[in-house]
Design a protein around this motif. Structure first.
Motif, PDB file in Angstrom:
ATOM      1  N   ALA A  41       0.831  -1.213   0.000  1.00 53.91           N
ATOM      2  CA  ALA A  41       0.000   0.000   0.000  1.00 53.91           C
ATOM      3  C   ALA A  41       0.863   1.261   0.000  1.00 53.91           C
ATOM      4  CB  ALA A  41      -0.925  -0.007   1.214  1.00 53.91           C
ATOM      5  N   TYR A  44       2.133   1.826  -3.369  1.00 55.58           N
ATOM      6  CA  TYR A  44       1.066   2.438  -4.176  1.00 55.58           C
ATOM      7  C   TYR A  44       1.041   3.954  -3.950  1.00 55.58           C
ATOM      8  CZ  TYR A  44      -3.656   3.744  -5.600  1.00 55.58           C
ATOM      9  OH  TYR A  44      -4.724   4.367  -6.177  1.00 55.58           O
ATOM     10  N   ILE A  50       8.009  -0.468  -5.673  1.00 53.17           N
ATOM     11  CA  ILE A  50       7.388  -1.790  -5.519  1.00 53.17           C
ATOM     12  C   ILE A  50       8.354  -2.917  -5.892  1.00 53.17           C
ATOM     13  CG2 ILE A  50       6.324  -1.802  -7.815  1.00 53.17           C
ATOM     14  CD1 ILE A  50       4.720  -3.238  -4.634  1.00 53.17           C
ATOM     15  N   TYR A 157      -0.773  -3.287  -2.759  1.00 54.96           N
ATOM     16  CA  TYR A 157      -0.677  -2.339  -3.876  1.00 54.96           C
ATOM     17  C   TYR A 157      -2.024  -2.191  -4.574  1.00 54.96           C
ATOM     18  CZ  TYR A 157       1.550   0.120  -7.737  1.00 54.96           C
ATOM     19  OH  TYR A 157       1.918   1.067  -8.656  1.00 54.96           O
ATOM     20  N   TRP A 158      -2.715  -3.316  -4.776  1.00 53.45           N
ATOM     21  CA  TRP A 158      -4.002  -3.312  -5.478  1.00 53.45           C
ATOM     22  C   TRP A 158      -5.057  -2.516  -4.709  1.00 53.45           C
ATOM     23  CZ3 TRP A 158      -5.758  -4.797 -10.158  1.00 53.45           C
ATOM     24  CH2 TRP A 158      -7.134  -4.908 -10.316  1.00 53.45           C
ATOM     25  N   GLY A 160      -4.426  -0.340  -2.301  1.00 50.28           N
ATOM     26  CA  GLY A 160      -3.939   1.012  -2.056  1.00 50.28           C
ATOM     27  C   GLY A 160      -4.342   1.576  -0.716  1.00 50.28           C
ATOM     28  N   TRP A 163      -6.191  -0.662   2.060  1.00 48.25           N
ATOM     29  CA  TRP A 163      -5.558  -1.960   2.331  1.00 48.25           C
ATOM     30  C   TRP A 163      -5.955  -2.535   3.678  1.00 48.25           C
ATOM     31  CZ3 TRP A 163      -2.256  -2.603   6.466  1.00 48.25           C
ATOM     32  CH2 TRP A 163      -1.788  -1.431   7.081  1.00 48.25           C
TER      33      TRP A 163
END
Length: 197
Positions: A41, A44, A50, A157-158, A160, A163
Motif C-alpha cells: 500500500a 502504491y 514496488i 498495492y491493489w 492502495g 488496504w
C-alpha cells in the motif's frame, strides 16, 4: 493493526520488517504478513519502489526459511542426543518424516510458503530434523516465497489506500485453513489409533 508496530515500520521500514520476517519464518508470530501488505500500500502511495521492496522481502523470507531449517537441523539433533529417552521416542517419527519428505517434500515445501503459510515453520522444522536435502528445500522455498511475496505485496498495492479493509479477511481465511489442517491431522491420527485397537 498494532499502532506501535506501524510506527516502528514507518521509522525503520525494511530493516524492521526484515527482523519480523526472519522471526516469523522461525515460527514466532510477528504480524510481518500484515506489514508486507502495508508495504504494498505504501508503494502504491509512492513511499517505496514496488520492485525493490519485492526483492528485499523475497530475499529476507528465503533467508529466514533457510535459517529456520539450519537451526532445526543442528539444534534439533543436539537436543535429541542430550535427552536419550526423547530420542528413543522421536527417532521413529523422524524416519517417517524423512520418508514423507522424500515422497512429497517438494510439494510440502512449496505450498506451505504461500497457500498454507502458517504451516511453513513446521515444515522447516521437519525438513531440518529429518535431513531433507537442502538444495531441494532451497529451490522450492525460493519459488514458493516468490509467490507469497507477490501475492501479499500485490494485495496491498491493489487495494492502495483501503488496504486495511482486507486484513480481516486474510487473517480469518488463514485461521480457517490452519484449523482445517489441524482437524485433518487429528482425524488421521484418531483413525490410526482406532485401527491399531
Amino acid at each position: 493493526m498494532n499502532e506501535v508496530i506501524m510506527e516502528y515500520f514507518k521509522i525503520y521500514n525494511i530493516w524492521f520488517l526484515s527482523v519480523l520476517l526472519l522471526l516469523q519464518c522461525i515460527g514466532i508470530p510477528t504480524g510481518a504478513t500484515l506489514l508486507v501488505i502495508a508495504s504494498g500500500a505504501f508503494a502504491y502511495a509512492g513511499e517505496f519502489n514496488i520492485f525493490i521492496i519485492l526483492i528485499e522481502v523475497w530475499i529476507f523470507v528465503c533467508v529466514g526459511d533457510v535459517i529456520s531449517y539450519m537451526l532445526w537441523k543442528f539444534i534439533g539433533h543436539k537436543t535429541l542426543n542430550r535427552f536419550s529417552k526423547l530420542k528413543i521416542y522421536i527417532e521413529p517419527k523422524i524416519l517417517k518424516a524423512h520418508e514423507y519428505l522424500e515422497k512429497h517434500g517438494k510439494a510440502a515445501v512449496f505450498y506451505t510458503r504461500f497457500l498454507i503459510s502458517a504451516m511453513g515453520p513446521f515444515i522447516n522444522a521437519a525438513a531440518g530434523i529429518a535431513g531433507y536435502e537442502l538444495p531441494h528445500f532451497i529451490s522450492f522455498v525460493v519459488l514458493g516465497e516468490l509467490l507469497w511475496t507477490c501475492m501479499y505485496l500485490g494485495l496491498g498495492y491493489w487495494f492502495g489506500d483501503s488496504w486495511e479493509n482486507i486484513i480481516l479477511i486474510i487473517t480469518q481465511t488463514s485461521e480457517v485453513l490452519v484449523y482445517i489442517i489441524l482437524l485433518i491431522v487429528i482425524v488421521y491420527f484418531f483413525i490410526k489409533i482406532l485401527k491399531k485397537k
